[in-house]
Scaffold this motif. Structure first.
Motif, PDB file in Angstrom:
ATOM      1  N   LEU A  50     -25.718  62.794  16.410  1.00  0.00           N
ATOM      2  CA  LEU A  50     -24.986  64.030  16.150  1.00  0.00           C
ATOM      3  C   LEU A  50     -25.534  64.710  14.888  1.00  0.00           C
ATOM      4  CD1 LEU A  50     -21.085  64.311  16.246  1.00  0.00           C
ATOM      5  CD2 LEU A  50     -22.503  65.730  14.785  1.00  0.00           C
ATOM      6  N   ALA A  51     -25.238  64.131  13.723  1.00  0.00           N
ATOM      7  CA  ALA A  51     -25.673  64.694  12.445  1.00  0.00           C
ATOM      8  C   ALA A  51     -25.596  63.592  11.403  1.00  0.00           C
ATOM      9  CB  ALA A  51     -24.777  65.872  12.041  1.00  0.00           C
ATOM     10  N   PRO A  52     -26.247  63.747  10.252  1.00  0.00           N
ATOM     11  CA  PRO A  52     -26.170  62.716   9.216  1.00  0.00           C
ATOM     12  C   PRO A  52     -24.756  62.582   8.661  1.00  0.00           C
ATOM     13  CG  PRO A  52     -27.958  64.271   8.776  1.00  0.00           C
ATOM     14  CD  PRO A  52     -27.118  64.869   9.865  1.00  0.00           C
ATOM     15  N   ALA A  53     -24.424  61.382   8.216  1.00  0.00           N
ATOM     16  CA  ALA A  53     -23.155  61.161   7.527  1.00  0.00           C
ATOM     17  C   ALA A  53     -23.279  61.640   6.090  1.00  0.00           C
ATOM     18  CB  ALA A  53     -22.782  59.683   7.564  1.00  0.00           C
ATOM     19  N   ALA A  54     -22.191  62.183   5.545  1.00  0.00           N
ATOM     20  CA  ALA A  54     -22.226  62.749   4.200  1.00  0.00           C
ATOM     21  C   ALA A  54     -22.647  61.732   3.157  1.00  0.00           C
ATOM     22  CB  ALA A  54     -20.854  63.321   3.851  1.00  0.00           C
ATOM     23  N   PHE A  88     -21.308  65.545  21.934  1.00  0.00           N
ATOM     24  CA  PHE A  88     -21.925  66.657  21.193  1.00  0.00           C
ATOM     25  C   PHE A  88     -23.440  66.643  21.375  1.00  0.00           C
ATOM     26  CE2 PHE A  88     -23.950  68.751  17.682  1.00  0.00           C
ATOM     27  CZ  PHE A  88     -23.173  69.875  17.449  1.00  0.00           C
ATOM     28  N   GLY A  89     -24.044  65.477  21.179  1.00  0.00           N
ATOM     29  CA  GLY A  89     -25.487  65.370  21.345  1.00  0.00           C
ATOM     30  C   GLY A  89     -25.928  65.690  22.757  1.00  0.00           C
ATOM     31  N   TRP A  90     -25.126  65.278  23.733  1.00  0.00           N
ATOM     32  CA  TRP A  90     -25.448  65.533  25.147  1.00  0.00           C
ATOM     33  C   TRP A  90     -25.474  67.030  25.419  1.00  0.00           C
ATOM     34  CZ3 TRP A  90     -26.243  61.960  29.222  1.00  0.00           C
ATOM     35  CH2 TRP A  90     -26.141  62.464  30.525  1.00  0.00           C
ATOM     36  N   GLN A  91     -24.430  67.734  24.995  1.00  0.00           N
ATOM     37  CA  GLN A  91     -24.360  69.172  25.234  1.00  0.00           C
ATOM     38  C   GLN A  91     -25.422  69.933  24.454  1.00  0.00           C
ATOM     39  OE1 GLN A  91     -22.603  70.553  27.584  1.00  0.00           O
ATOM     40  NE2 GLN A  91     -21.661  68.603  28.115  1.00  0.00           N
ATOM     41  N   HIS A 130     -20.736  57.339  21.042  1.00  0.00           N
ATOM     42  CA  HIS A 130     -21.293  57.289  19.697  1.00  0.00           C
ATOM     43  C   HIS A 130     -20.734  56.084  18.948  1.00  0.00           C
ATOM     44  CE1 HIS A 130     -22.178  58.474  15.565  1.00  0.00           C
ATOM     45  NE2 HIS A 130     -23.012  59.381  16.040  1.00  0.00           N
ATOM     46  N   PRO A 131     -21.575  55.373  18.172  1.00  0.00           N
ATOM     47  CA  PRO A 131     -21.077  54.211  17.425  1.00  0.00           C
ATOM     48  C   PRO A 131     -20.336  54.610  16.150  1.00  0.00           C
ATOM     49  CG  PRO A 131     -23.413  54.493  17.012  1.00  0.00           C
ATOM     50  CD  PRO A 131     -23.042  55.521  18.063  1.00  0.00           C
ATOM     51  N   SER A 132     -19.424  55.538  16.263  1.00  0.00           N
ATOM     52  CA  SER A 132     -18.618  55.956  15.118  1.00  0.00           C
ATOM     53  C   SER A 132     -17.644  54.849  14.753  1.00  0.00           C
ATOM     54  CB  SER A 132     -17.834  57.224  15.457  1.00  0.00           C
ATOM     55  OG  SER A 132     -16.872  56.960  16.466  1.00  0.00           O
TER      56      SER A 132
END
Length: 260
Positions: free
Chosen positions: A78-82, A175-178, A222-224
């Motif tokens: 998705l995006a980097p973690a803060a 999110f990544g899929w779309q 996602h491995p969140s």
């Protein structure tokens, strides 16, 4: 080449098309300042920091992809973690999601070690490249559609450079899929109609309109922290998805591991 304004929304589109190699792309992505909200947030996070990371000099820039230029398998997040990638400067490094992902990659033979703590920790990836549709840490882990679209040229060029060897993609989350589907369509892979929906275990073979081999697309939760804590995604489920992706990509079959 004239100087480029890195804070221009058109910067990613202009620069990405000029990149002749993944090495060049990875060196250029961190220069981008095209999304004001993301720039402000990533730099604010680096100033404020978390108590546990007060001694860190945060990266606080866009985080490039990671992995060999001839990868047969891609993993898209998705995006980097803060306080993960935005702190360490390496994708999925220094945050709970990365702990789960790299342990799974190691277990299935795609990484040299099960942990990722900083850029110089010796980690290597084998046959797999990890990337993101959004390269800056977003507030609340939620990029806007405009930020996703502004960042899209970096991902599109990355996949184009990987195209000669890329055989499969494991996508972590909806999110990544779309975000990925229109990139694949514009790159010449034919999407079925209706467009395939995301789901854990979803799998579709995309035909190559240029006459090459098709591309296998696989969905994985996602491995969140939330997904892992609630059991929606277990380490065994993640390993299974990565093994399937590796097999479809034609990578050497890894030795078996305990799927507890």
């Amino acid at each position: 080449m004239p100087d480029e304004r890195t804070d221009d929304p058109g910067y990613p589109a202009r620069q990405a098309s000029r990149m002749a190699s993944l090495e060049q792309l990875d060196a250029t992505v961190p220069t981008c300042r095209a999304c004001p909200r993301l720039v402000e947030w990533r730099e604010h996070t680096a100033r404020v920091k978390r108590r546990a990371f007060q001694d860190w000099d945060y990266w606080a820039r866009p985080v490039p992809g990671l992995g060999p230029p001839d990868a047969a398998l891609a993993v898209v997040g998705l995006a980097p973690a803060a306080h993960g990638g935005n702190r360490t400067g390496r994708i999925f490094t220094g945050d709970p999601s990365g702990e789960v992902l790299y342990a799974a990659l190691y277990d299935v033979g795609l990484a040299s070690q099960p942990t990722a703590t900083h850029r110089d920790d010796g980690l290597e990836l084998y046959g797999v490249r990890i990337t993101l549709p959004v390269h800056c840490a977003p507030p609340q882990n939620r990029p806007t559609p405009a930020e996703r679209d502004t960042c899209r040229p970096w991902l599109a060029r990355e996949l184009e450079l990987l195209r000669p060897t890329l055989r499969a993609v494991v996508v972590l989350g909806a999110f990544g899929w779309q975000a990925l589907l229109p990139v694949l369509a514009s790159a010449g892979w034919r999407l079925p109609r209706p467009r395939p929906a995301f789901g854990h275990g979803a799998q579709v073979l995309l035909a190559d309109e240029r006459g090459g081999r098709g591309l296998h697309l696989l969905g994985c939760y996602h491995p969140s922290q939330r997904n892992v804590f609630t059991g929606r995604l277990t380490p065994a489920m993640l390993r299974a998805a990565l093994r399937e992706g590796a097999a479809l990509a034609g990578l050497p079959r890894p030795s078996s591991t305990d799927d507890r």
